[in-house]
Enzyme design. Structure first.
Site, PDB file in Angstrom:
ATOM      1  N   GLY A  22     -16.435  -1.189  -6.717  1.00 21.71           N
ATOM      2  CA  GLY A  22     -15.158  -1.843  -6.458  1.00 21.71           C
ATOM      3  C   GLY A  22     -14.435  -1.269  -5.266  1.00 21.71           C
ATOM      4  O   GLY A  22     -13.602  -1.920  -4.672  1.00 21.71           O
ATOM      5  N   LYS A  41     -16.932   6.606   2.836  1.00 22.01           N
ATOM      6  CA  LYS A  41     -16.587   5.386   2.109  1.00 22.01           C
ATOM      7  C   LYS A  41     -16.074   4.374   3.110  1.00 22.01           C
ATOM      8  O   LYS A  41     -15.058   4.588   3.777  1.00 22.01           O
ATOM      9  CB  LYS A  41     -15.537   5.676   1.044  1.00 22.01           C
ATOM     10  CG  LYS A  41     -15.128   4.451   0.241  1.00 22.01           C
ATOM     11  CD  LYS A  41     -14.522   4.836  -1.100  1.00 22.01           C
ATOM     12  CE  LYS A  41     -15.582   5.429  -1.995  1.00 22.01           C
ATOM     13  NZ  LYS A  41     -15.146   5.567  -3.403  1.00 22.01           N
ATOM     14  N   ASP A 149      -6.710   3.769 -10.615  1.00 21.98           N
ATOM     15  CA  ASP A 149      -8.028   3.282 -11.040  1.00 21.98           C
ATOM     16  C   ASP A 149      -8.841   4.411 -11.668  1.00 21.98           C
ATOM     17  O   ASP A 149     -10.020   4.566 -11.384  1.00 21.98           O
ATOM     18  CB  ASP A 149      -8.776   2.674  -9.847  1.00 21.98           C
ATOM     19  CG  ASP A 149      -9.962   1.817 -10.297  1.00 21.98           C
ATOM     20  OD1 ASP A 149      -9.893   1.242 -11.405  1.00 21.98           O
ATOM     21  OD2 ASP A 149     -10.950   1.727  -9.552  1.00 21.98           O
TER      22      ASP A 149
END
Length: 878
Positions: A22, A41, A149
């Protein structure tokens, strides 16, 4: 865009794909400058609405790519400022050929999700992992960063036992994700923008698309904790909609928790997973300590360390032998644990204080929090089963409880702005009935009489010996000043004498408290110990008499630890045990067992608009007791406060959410209350009693400019500065005084317990405490008669000194209030123009003390959240 091995992003050479999810694609890369492997990332491409099967996962509608990239850069820089051993470090940003990426620490090891997939995790290992997660959350929250998250897939377990939390705050800047496995999702809502999170771990407010704060992370932490213990998610569904519905509507199946789950851990989970964020835990790491950890039991005292995981190799054998409750103390590594003592947490509510053991040791009475107010409860220590005996919400809070000599009743008190009375309730249940009017702190004596405390006409608490059946009440020469510390008294087993920590006959109000023994038959007292200082807070303080030995037990500070000391009738001392947390109440059984509550009270400076709501945290107070901070808003936006540093009180300044730092160059004891003299000068208290004086320091340089020698020895409750800045007013020992700001003789103004200056008129607003409660009057600075400030309210002004900055440009006065149906002290605002005193509605589970105005009209307060459990300490037979 998929990156291939050999591609370079600046100095980083891509080695291979680590995974996708995600939060974008993650690559292993080599830092060719520092010669280390890192994780890279990459920011994922935007997904347009309706573009295929992932159309439910949409970008934030109004943002352009440039907006999104700018936000990405801004947040990545903030994340790079985090530096904590349990957080994967962000090294920075990198951009090359249109690709933007975050460069992070490469964390080897499996994810927590992989570990859970093999089955439930033991309670012991769960606590080891959860403690590190909570440390990471606390560090980020202190910097204003919310994870948004948190889930097992974002938690790495390294081979050496270190836990690393990944992707802190990245959910805030990424707005498009993959849709597999109910992943991190961003769903547009009608008015709030989008939902960010992973369905099974999202807090209800996230599901509804509302703004989130750290309490959303606390919810996710609770979900992860539940999943570790059970191997299953608490909120599940066949579809994404079913999962979101479960989050909003269903409760977890608490029966799935392992049978060896400690009561404190169950309570933590239930508080973390409350659907209303107002009722949820506020500080996950702090409350994790208070709810779950065992206190230190050691002799001699050793300074605790914040390196919690060294214990793994060295203490496995010990941990196997320690009871499960003591096992909860593993979050901090300890040394030199005295094998002569063991400790275990008992049952009760998530906030439980005031243990009082029955004479036969079979039952324990205590104060249990029920819907924000404390009530009388009893438990069987051997089983942990407990029940609440009282349910009255109309007479205020309880201060203490005491067993009747025959063990059939429990005496308790009710307190609002003044003592409301002592009552008795049957241990087997039933209605309570009044015993003594206008009294608090009942202590039952063997002959059926009681020691109680009453508020006198001269605004002091005084000890009384009462015989309820005869209607007789004899005052005794033992006193306490309301704003100096709460009454502490305990009878000896024979009922002929009692020990008290306060002021004996002839002592001046405001003098230092001493530990005294008083003869209950003739009122004569003698000093038992004049040097010992008992730690006191918003409750009572640690003082008890051991029935087996007749020795006096007290809780006294030992640096940042708390040492239980036994004092014999001849005044000799011996150290008994050392704890890591403050005790509000102590008690002892006939078998030598010690009962103590362990408080977890985290101090913080909070800012809140006059309309109330969720306070904004301005700073964490590292080591202040309740009532010590006394914050003062400075002209430049910083906040002045008191804290304990290296065993002394120190004036600190805080700004912008950063940790407080000392203001003064001097190492002398310094503390608030304080008052702004000019834009660059502040008045405060310097040196420790009996040499304490009011002093003036420069806010720019931190230098002490002068001491007001005429104030030497004053016990100051509040400070205020005249409108012309030439005079300082202060309240000391029940009197308001004036002293020139450039030094000079003092001048008596009026009786009073606290003082502030009305900036409109220059008049003094003086607060007085007496038997009828707290009241406010106006007095001209030159002296003269008082003019009452009258008000009406459904709350009561507390007997706590108002701040010197309590009056604003409209004449409104900030005070502290208490009520019939809530326990924590709260800020209130009195508007003399309307005659109304109203509580400022705060979404805060703790005391809100010393409210003062900031220059922009907000209210600055010292907040102290609370968690507490009751412990039993038993000495081994050797």
């Amino acid at each position: 865009m998929r990156l291939h091995p050999g591609v370079r992003l600046g100095p980083y050479e891509i080695l291979g794909l680590l995974g996708t999810g995600g939060m974008g694609e993650v690559y292993r890369a080599r830092d060719t400058k520092l010669h280390r492997d890192v994780a890279v990332k990459v920011l994922p491409d935007l997904v347009e609405a309706g573009a295929g099967p992932s159309s439910a996962f949409l970008s934030r509608r109004p943002d352009s790519n440039d907006d999104r990239l700018a936000r990405f850069e801004r947040e990545a820089r903030l994340l790079a400022s985090l530096n904590h051993p349990n957080i994967a470090h962000v090294y920075g940003l990198e951009e090359s050929d249109g690709v933007r990426a975050i460069v992070m620490e490469l964390v080897e090891g499996e994810t927590l999700a992989t570990r859970i997939a093999r089955g439930p995790i033991s309670v012991r290992d769960t606590l080891a992992i959860a403690g590190q997660i909570s440390d990471a959350l606390e560090a980020a929250h202190d910097q204003g960063i919310v994870h948004r998250d948190l889930k097992p897939a974002n938690i790495k377990l390294s081979a050496d036992g270190t836990v690393k939390v990944l992707d802190f705050g990245i959910a805030k800047v990424l707005s498009t994700v993959d849709a597999s496995d109910t992943p991190t999702i961003l769903v547009p809502t009608t008015d709030q923008g989008l939902i960010i999170g992973t369905a099974a771990y999202m807090a209800p407010e996230q599901v509804r698309g509302k703004p989130v704060d750290r309490r959303a992370d606390i919810w996710s932490f609770g979900v992860v904790l539940y999943e570790m213990l059970t191997g299953e998610r608490p909120f599940r569904g066949e579809t994404l909609s079913d999962t979101l519905s479960a989050v909003l509507e269903r409760e977890p199946d608490w029966d799935r928790l392992p049978s060896d789950t400690p009561p404190g851990l169950r309570t933590l989970l239930k508080r973390a997973l409350r659907k209303d964020p107002k009722h949820r835990l506020r500080d996950v790491a702090d409350t994790f300590i208070g709810e779950v950890d065992a206190p230190v039991v050691e002799e001699p005292a050793v300074q605790p360390t914040r390196r919690p995981w060294i214990w793994i190799a060295s203490t496995v054998a010990l941990l196997v032998a320690v009871p499960l409750a003591a096992m909860l103390g593993w979050r901090y590594a300890r040394s030199n644990v005295d094998p002569g003592w063991s400790g275990e947490v008992l049952g009760g509510t998530s906030i439980a204080v005031g243990p009082r053991i029955s004479s036969d040791g079979a039952m324990l009475a205590f104060q249990a929090w029920v819907d924000g107010l404390n009530q009388v409860a009893v438990m069987k220590p051997e089983s942990g089963n407990w029940t609440v005996l009282t349910h009255d919400r109309s007479r205020g809070q309880i201060m203490d409880v005491s067993w009747s000599p025959d063990g059939t009743r429990i005496y308790f008190d009710r307190y609002l702005d003044v003592p409301r009375g002592v009552f008795a309730v049957p241990v087997l249940g039933g209605d309570s009935r009044p015993i003594v009017d206008d009294a608090i702190y009942p202590k039952a004596l063997p002959d059926g009489s009681l020691l109680v405390v009453k508020l006198t006409a001269d605004r002091r608490f005084q000890l009384h010996h009462v015989w309820p059946d005869q209607g007789r009440s004899d005052p005794l020469p033992a006193f306490w000043t309301p704003n100096q510390g709460l009454p502490l008294v305990a009878p000896f087993p024979d009922g002929r004498e009692a020990v008290f920590y306060g002021l004996p006959a002839g002592a001046e109000s405001g003098a230092a408290y001493t530990l005294n023994v008083i003869d209950l038959t003739n009122g004569r007292s003698r000093v038992l110990d004049s040097s010992i200082e008992i730690v006191q807070g918003a409750f009572s303080g640690g003082l008890a008499v051991a029935p087996d030995s007749g020795q006096v037990l007290v809780d006294t500070s030992a640096g940042n630890l708390h040492r239980i000391v036994a004092i014999a009738r001849d005044g000799s001392r011996r150290s008994v045990l050392t704890l890591s947390a403050q005790t509000a109440y102590l008690d002892a059984g006939r078998d030598g067992t010690i009962y103590a509550d362990q408080l977890d009270r985290i101090g913080e400076i909070l800012r809140v608009p006059l309309s109330g709501g969720v306070p904004e945290r301005m700073a964490v107070v590292p080591s202040a007791l309740v009532g010590e901070a006394f914050p003062l808003s400075l002209p430049d936006g910083r906040v002045l406060l008191s804290s304990r540093l290296s065993g002394r009180m120190r004036i600190m300044v805080a700004a912008g959410g950063r940790d407080p730092s000392p203001l003064l160059e001097t190492q002398m004891d310094s503390r608030t209350p304080a008052a702004v003299v000019t834009d660059d000068e502040v008045a405060f208290l310097l040196d420790a009693p009996p040499n304490q004086t009011i002093a003036i320091a420069s806010l720019a340089t931190g230098r002490v400019l002068r001491r007001l020698e005429a104030t030497r020895g004053a016990s100051v409750a509040s400070l205020a500065v005249a409108r012309d800045r030439q005079t300082i007013f202060y309240a000391s020992r029940g009197t308001v005084w004036a002293v020139p700001a450039n030094d000079g003789p003092t001048r008596r103004i009026h009786q009073g317990d606290a003082v502030a200056v009305d900036p409109r008129t220059g008049e003094l607003v003086i607060q007085l405490f007496d038997a009828s409660g707290a009241r406010l009057v106006r007095v001209d600075p030159s002296g003269g008669s008082e003019r009452p400030i009258r008000f009406t309210s459904d709350v009561f002004m507390a007997l706590l000194p108002m701040s010197g900055s309590a009056v604003d440009q409209r004449g409104r006065v900030l005070v502290q209030v208490t009520g019939r149906d809530f326990w924590f002290w709260q800020p209130g605002v009195l508007d003399p123009a309307t005659g109304r005193l109203d509580r400022i509605p705060l979404n805060y589970d703790g005391d809100a003390l010393s409210p003062g105005w900031s220059r922009d009209g907000a209210v600055v307060i010292a907040g102290f959240s609370l968690a507490s459990s009751i412990w039993r300490f038993r000495q081994h037979t050797r």
